[in-house]
Design an enzyme around this catalytic site. Structure first.
Site, PDB file in Angstrom:
ATOM      1  N   CYS A  50       0.829  -1.206   0.000  1.00  0.00           N
ATOM      2  CA  CYS A  50       0.000   0.000   0.000  1.00  0.00           C
ATOM      3  C   CYS A  50       0.863   1.254   0.000  1.00  0.00           C
ATOM      4  O   CYS A  50       0.490   2.279  -0.585  1.00  0.00           O
ATOM      5  CB  CYS A  50      -0.952  -0.004   1.190  1.00  0.00           C
ATOM      6  SG  CYS A  50      -0.126  -0.277   2.768  1.00  0.00           S
ATOM      7  N   HIS A  54      -1.635   0.776   7.440  1.00  0.00           N
ATOM      8  CA  HIS A  54      -2.052   0.861   6.040  1.00  0.00           C
ATOM      9  C   HIS A  54      -1.852   2.284   5.542  1.00  0.00           C
ATOM     10  O   HIS A  54      -2.133   3.259   6.256  1.00  0.00           O
ATOM     11  CB  HIS A  54      -3.531   0.461   5.928  1.00  0.00           C
ATOM     12  CG  HIS A  54      -4.077   0.572   4.534  1.00  0.00           C
ATOM     13  ND1 HIS A  54      -3.638  -0.224   3.502  1.00  0.00           N
ATOM     14  CD2 HIS A  54      -5.029   1.397   4.006  1.00  0.00           C
ATOM     15  CE1 HIS A  54      -4.295   0.098   2.397  1.00  0.00           C
ATOM     16  NE2 HIS A  54      -5.137   1.081   2.682  1.00  0.00           N
TER      17      HIS A  54
END
EC number: 3.4.19.12
Length: 1354
Positions: free
Chosen positions: A177, A483
């Site tokens: 990510c 994330h």
């Protein structure tokens, strides 16, 4: 209402629906292999019409309504159910949907055709209708919906289609990510994208796979032109030289940005883009020190690519409120005074000075890193600071370009004054690209297209330093992981978008404000634990300059090579789309075929388009199985087949021209059946198969006591038992009148089919069944089934296993005295005539079966006398012989009345002293720790359930045809159905740790069990060793281990108390089975057993494994022997018993005062056992216990339990080596005493001693390259038994050093050579090169496309 729904806002138009019951519909898309695991969830009012359900499903999955069917999936066979009518106005309630329950539906093909995908332009959707999404995606099942009653879900169809925003996402490979966020930001930067497009790849000069700029070009083209929702980044990461493991490494996005820019600069050398990164992202600052007495200033120019901003000042509990405040703190100078005074070159002395940073030049693209990751020195852990820090949409940097608060009358500049680095954070957070640009003075340096321009008056250009925010890279999570996603403003429409991996959605300025962090907008102290963990981490601003602000290139402005690349990628995508469409319409199913010549079952995978006919599929299968030269095509056909049950379900007569999609029920990821390519001979005709059940029929012969191999018969569930008997009668040619059929529904569950009119379905027949058939006119037919011979035979058949037993090598002289025992039979006493012959004492041969026959005759002739004899005197007497191979019969001992008498024959096993022959150890849970834990003895796991509690429909039965059906059964007194003895776990007798083989009366516990046992010789495997013999034993697995050992006594030649049973596993590891009153239920067919000689333990005895401790050897733990220690024995007594064993078995000549015993925990030495310690009183002891034996260099120094023995090892940093271990005996746990003792043995002055505790398993190996800094040297404690040492027992490892000794300086060559040696040394000892918590893997991009495997690389 569903949980959580009461808080949801209900629109007025459906307000009435909120009061009525709701129907939860869960729809599974079975039309495609990639969507079969997707679930679409709808929560609808019960009055919703069925047609509205179809419309909602169509909208959710992206299909055109009317091109798919919905059928019930609540465990009902969908093939038998008509699909729902997509035009029906019936309410869900009237259509038999159940409110308050889960209603499962399957989305299937309509008339064998795949559903048509709804194209993006077929319906205009207002973006405002869609949910705005920012932050990590909600997990499946979380509360969230796209309307008042539709829960959020994503289908495969929607993933294929491009986002409604027009932007394409990036697929997260695993933990990439951070990469996706940076790539999207670079893509949305017009200046970077346009420059990248202008670079042209020369394939003749470089491999496209390893070219980073080319792969970025391809990615950007796909992001701009692809019709997919998301594209892969694997080609880009492959150009980095990464393998699949890198996808599972999460890195810092700022670190990636720096490394990627470095890689691009290297790749772009000697091209037009060589200076692109510097032109766009590089700024300059001055690091200065000014004397406060004379005004002399020393400085140097540094460059930077990003500015790191501290969230919370060191030692403060209050964070900076805004980015502007953090920037002011960044350039705030510090005063060097007191001990930190600066040596002024002009004053020639130390003076007070001002040290700080000044920005000289801001880049066109300004990158700010918010340093949210910090280290907490209280907890010694990394933490994330979630404090609130605001950042403006427009940032005026003119206030930071000139921060001189005073002008000295005399200022001098130099390129490098030797100023201190401690105050400048650029040394570890920015580029260290030092500049010698003497032309840059204290004025502002602003960059333009023509180069650099020196502005003498900063105030004239303040308006040119307005920056606008266009990218916020957000981190959600903690310092341990999280994330990343990016919020990016498009310069095309000035709209903000959230780029969250494959999902792209519109967001607003309010969503950007949510990334400021903190729990509220107010400033002040608060705990980060209550703050949101989703906050901005990197900010990218662009200078507002109409002359430089670029727009994205239009298609007609693309360079020619980009136009060619766009065309190439479009063709590849179209080709992929066509291939995907073929995949969506291809049926993939297992295909089997019994080769007509080789008679071998072949397996393959048939991939056939759903529109191909059955005839075409047969031809494909025919060629796939290579039968062209074996059999004609017209002799083959495809039939529905169940490979698991080996069952032909049905044939397809008259459907040769039917499409395979219809025959197979559509295209699915998995099918509940297979296909069989059936063959026939040219003169044969194919049989028609209608749906039924398969029955495997075993014919039982009561006279021969055999069960034949099965034959397969097709039956039908509506047939009666009478009709079924007639069907079987035709198949096996037995009379139906006297036929008895027994159905085995599951393991050991036998049912006699005794009601003629009952159907097979009522009797419990299913897809696959096993029956036993017997047809004879014996009286057994008239007996109750539970009392019949048939039941006993079937019961024995179900419980008989075959074991291979390796008998011990018969070595003369191993034992001087052996107890000879001869086994008596149970009922008939008959033994197989093929039993192995055993040598006699004078060369004559005497068969084992003769021994047993004579013993049985002896039993019969003395049966009357034994009933009258109640005396339990001596029943056996030791026979003195030096030849252990002598196994004599009772007839050879008839002159010795005490040898074998009637009581021995009757009671199987009795000794003159029952106490001398107690059973073996109780548990094998304490197996040798050095053995692999993957091969745990099944005896541990077995709880000895009785046979009537086990039920396993798939249990493979043991056919008695393998040599068992032609022999009589010995010792086979069977019990009635469901009356088998239930075995349970036995508790230890008192605290001895062993089970007894005898009950209180002295009789054998196995005496009352007469289970099936049969042994016959077996050809020895090659390499089994000369002198070894194998037995193949068929035995009822419900027999106890004690009884099993008694049956083996005649073949081993000694009493069961004098040998041990070891179970052999696949890896040839052996574990002893010692629970005598457990059954063999954990054993299975073909298991191997090894018999080893050795007496069982007496009550209160324990088997102990003795290892030698060699502290200075490469392998410090060496196995010596097995010994027996008894409860109440002192350590000195056990040492006395060990001395002769050590001399005979290990060749060790030791005196009792020159070795010690000590605790062993895995490979760690522990407590030293003193001679007066008593087992069970002072020392806890258990089965399969392990101890260390340590040979002493001198007299034992350990005299008291208050003493402490530690193992010390000196580290010599000047020589980069470790000395051997030396034991240090302390009188107390004082650190001062330890220092004194270390000083005595080493000669190091007491004040210079530094020590550290070793880590890990003994010998606590550590690389000499790491020991100097990795260990916790000189802990601030006064005693050894407190944190962080916790040394409370003997055996701890202490490293020590002389603190005045300098660390040896190594050249790179010496370091690399030493690293290789240390790596090799530590790998041999099984230790890691370094002992430290898992460190993050350094992020690297390999310019040659592959990582360097050199071990010397960091």
């Amino acid at each position: 209402m569903v949980p959580g729904e009461e808080n949801q806002l209900v629109p007025k138009e459906i307000e009435n629906a909120a009061e009525e019951p709701r129907v939860l519909c869960i729809i599974q898309d079975t039309t495609n292999s990639k969507t079969v695991n997707e679930r679409i969830t709808l929560n609808l009012p019960a009055s919703t019409p069925v047609r509205k359900l179809f419309e909602d499903v169509a909208n959710k999955v992206g299909y055109i309504n009317g091109t798919f069917d919905l059928v019930w999936g609540n465990g009902i066979n969908t093939a038998d159910m008509a699909p729902l009518d997509h035009t029906s106005d019936k309410s869900l309630l009237d259509a038999h949907f159940e409110p308050g329950k889960k209603n499962f539906l399957h989305l299937t093909d309509k008339d064998g055709e795949q559903p048509q995908i709804l194209l993006e332009d077929s319906s205009a959707v207002d973006d405002s209708v869609h949910d705005r999404f920012i932050g990590p995606l909600p997990r499946e099942g979380s509360v969230g919906s796209t309307s008042d009653y539709v829960s959020q879900s994503y289908s495969y169809s929607s993933i294929l289609n491009k986002s409604e925003t027009g932007y394409v996402g990036l697929v997260n490979q695993a933990m990439t990510c951070y990469l996706n966020s940076l790539l999207q930001t670079l893509f949305m930067t017009p200046e970077f994208r346009n420059a990248l497009y202008k670079w042209e790849f020369e394939e003749s000069e470089e491999d496209p796979v390893t070219s980073i700029p080319y792969q970025l070009q391809r990615l950007f083209v796909l992001l701009q032109t692809s019709k997919k929702r998301a594209i892969e980044t694997t080609d880009v990461t492959r150009s980095f030289g990464w393998d699949s493991s890198e996808a599972w490494q999460q890195h810092d996005v700022q670190e990636l940005c720096r490394v990627m820019f470095d890689a691009l600069e290297q790749k772009w050398k000697q091209t037009e883009q060589a200076d692109l990164i510097n032109e766009l992202y590089q700024g300059k600052l001055k690091d200065y020190v000014r004397c406060l007495e004379c005004g002399y200033e020393g400085w140097r120019i540094d460059t930077y690519l990003d500015i790191p901003l501290v969230i919370r000042p060191y030692g403060s509990s209050q964070a900076f409120a805004s980015v502007e405040e953090a920037l002011h703190a960044f350039i705030q100078p510090e005063i060097l005074d007191g001990p930190n005074q600066y040596f002024c070159e002009r004053c020639k002395k130390k003076c007070d000075a001002r040290k700080g940073l000044r920005f000289l030049h801001f880049p066109y693209l300004l990158t700010l890193q918010l340093k949210r990751f910090d280290f907490d020195y209280t907890t010694m852990h990394r933490i994330k600071l979630n404090d609130r820090m605001t950042f403006p949409e427009e940032l005026d940097m003119s206030t930071f370009i000139d921060v001189e608060d005073e002008k000295s009358p005399q200022t001098e500049s130099c390129t490098d004054s030797g100023a201190e680095n401690e105050g400048s954070c650029h040394s570890d957070q920015m580029s260290n690209d030092f500049s010698n640009d003497d032309g840059v003075d204290e004025g502002i340096c602003l960059e333009s297209n023509s180069g650099t321009e020196k502005i003498s008056k900063p105030g004239l250009e303040k308006n040119s330093l307005i920056y606008e925010l266009f990218s916020v890279m957000v981190h959600s999570g903690s310092a341990a992981g999280g994330h990343y996603y990016a919020c990016i403003k498009s310069f095309s429409d000035e709209q903000w978008y959230s780029f969250n991996d494959q999902h792209v959605s519109r967001i607003t300025q309010e969503d950007i404000k949510k990334t400021h962090g903190g729990s509220s907008g107010s400033r002040g102290y608060y705990s980060s634990a209550f703050a949101s963990s989703t906050n901005a981490y990197m900010l990218i601003y662009r200078l507002k300059d109409p002359a430089r602000n670029a727009k994205f290139l239009e298609v007609d402005e693309y360079p020619e090579h980009i136009k060619n690349l766009v065309q190439k990628e479009r063709e590849l995508e179209e080709q992929e789309k066509r291939q995907r469409e073929i995949e969506r319409n291809t049926c993939k199913i297992k295909l089997f075929c019994l080769h007509p010549v080789k008679q071998v079952m072949m397996e393959n995978k048939l991939e056939v388009h759903k529109d191909k006919t059955l005839n075409e599929a047969v031809e494909m299968a025919y060629k796939m199985m290579d039968l062209e030269e074996v059999i004609p095509l017209d002799c083959c056909r495809l039939v529905k087949y169940d490979e698991f049950h080996d069952y032909l379900e049905r044939s397809y007569e008259g459907e040769e021209d039917t499409p395979m999609g219809l025959l197979l029920g559509g295209v699915k990821s998995t099918y509940m059946f297979d296909l069989l390519l059936e063959t026939r001979k040219p003169d044969q005709v194919f049989q028609s198969y209608k749906p039924g059940v398969m029955v495997k029929v075993h014919v039982v012969d009561l006279k021969a006591e055999s069960v034949a191999a099965p034959i397969t018969v097709r039956a039908y569930l509506n047939q009666t038992v009478t009709e079924f008997k007639q069907l079987i009668s035709k198949a096996i040619h037995l009379p139906a009148e006297t036929m008895r059929i027994v159905l085995e529904r599951c393991y050991n569950d036998l049912r006699l089919l005794s009601v003629p009119s009952k159907t097979l379905k009522a009797e419990g027949f299913f897809r696959s069944n096993k029956v036993f058939v017997e047809s004879s006119e014996t009286l057994d037919y008239q007996m109750a089934f539970a009392d019949s011979h048939l039941w006993k035979l079937l019961d024995r058949h179900a419980n008989t296993i075959r074991l291979f037993v390796l008998l011990p090598e018969q070595s003369p002289g191993s034992y001087n005295k052996r107890t000879t025992y001869h086994k008596a039979g149970g009922d008939s006493g008959n033994v197989d005539d093929d039993c192995e012959r055993v040598k006699g004492p004078v060369g004559s041969l005497k068969s084992v079966e003769a021994i047993l026959e004579e013993s049985t005759e002896k039993l019969k002739s003395l049966s009357l006398q034994q009933q009258q004899d109640g005396d339990n005197g001596d029943s056996s007497k030791s026979t003195e012989t030096s030849d252990f191979e002598n196994i004599e019969s009772p007839l050879n001992e008839r002159d010795s009345s005490a040898s074998v008498d009637n009581r021995e024959l009757e009671q199987h096993i009795q000794t003159s002293d029952p106490e001398n022959f107690q059973s073996e150890e109780r548990s094998d849970s304490d197996v040798n720790n050095d053995r692999s834990t993957s091969s745990v003895d099944s005896d541990i796991l077995s709880s000895s359930h009785s046979s009537d509690t086990l039920c396993n429909a798939d249990n493979a039965q043991i056919p008695l045809a393998n040599g068992l059906d032609s022999h009589s059964i010995t010792s086979s007194r069977r019990t009635k159905a469901n009356e088998g003895k239930k075995e349970t776990w036995d508790t230890a007798e008192e605290d001895s740790g062993t089970d007894s083989e005898y009950d209180e009366s002295g009789k054998s516990r196995g005496e009352m069990q007469y289970m099936y046992f049969k042994a016959e010789p077996y050809a020895a495997d090659e390499g089994s060793g000369e002198g070894h013999k194998w037995l193949m034993v068929h035995v009822d697995k419900r027999i106890t281990l004690a009884a099993f050992k008694q049956h083996l006594e005649p073949f081993v030649g000694v009493l069961s108390s004098h040998f041990k049973v070891f179970r052999v596993y696949a890896s040839n590891q052996e574990f002893e089975s010692v629970r005598l009153n457990e059954t063999l239920s954990s054993f299975s067919d073909e298991n191997k057993i090894t018999i080893r000689l050795g007496r069982a333990l007496k009550k209160g005895e324990y088997r102990v494994k003795v290892y030698q401790l060699l502290v200075n050897e490469q392998e410090p733990c060496k196995f010596l022997l097995d010994a027996v220690f008894a409860k109440g024995m002192t350590v000195r007594q056990s040492k006395e018993e060990l001395i002769p064993q050590l001399r005979e078995q290990c060749g060790l000549e030791l005196s009792i005062d020159r070795f010690r015993l000590r605790k062993k925990t895995w490979k760690n030495p522990g407590t030293v056992f003193l001679d007066y310690h008593i087992y069970e009183e002072d020392i806890n002891i258990s089965s399969n216990w392990e101890v260390f034996l340590e040979v002493l260099d001198g007299v034992e120094k350990m005299k008291s339990m208050s003493q402490l023995a530690v193992l010390s090892r000196r580290w010599r940093p000047s020589e980069m080596k470790l000395d051997p271990f030396q034991e240090v005996v302390l009188e107390s746990s004082s650190v001062d005493e330890l220092r004194e003792r270390l000083s005595e043995i080493s000669g190091i002055p007491l004040e210079d001693i530094e020590f550290a505790k070793g880590r890990g398993t003994f010998p606590c190996d550590i690389s000499v390259l790491d020991i100097h800094q990795d260990l916790d040297w000189n802990p601030k404690v006064s005693t050894l038994n407190v944190w962080p040492l916790y040394i409370c027992d003997d055996g701890a490892v202490i490293f020590y050093r002389d603190k005045t000794e300098e660390l040896m300086e190594l050249t790179d060559e010496q370091r690399n050579e030493l690293m290789k040696k240390e790596s090799s040394r530590l790998q041999k000892t099984g230790h890691r090169v370094t002992y430290s918590p898992r460190k993050e893997k350094a992020l690297k991009i390999y310019l040659d496309g592959a990582p360097n495997k050199d071990l010397t690389q960091d």
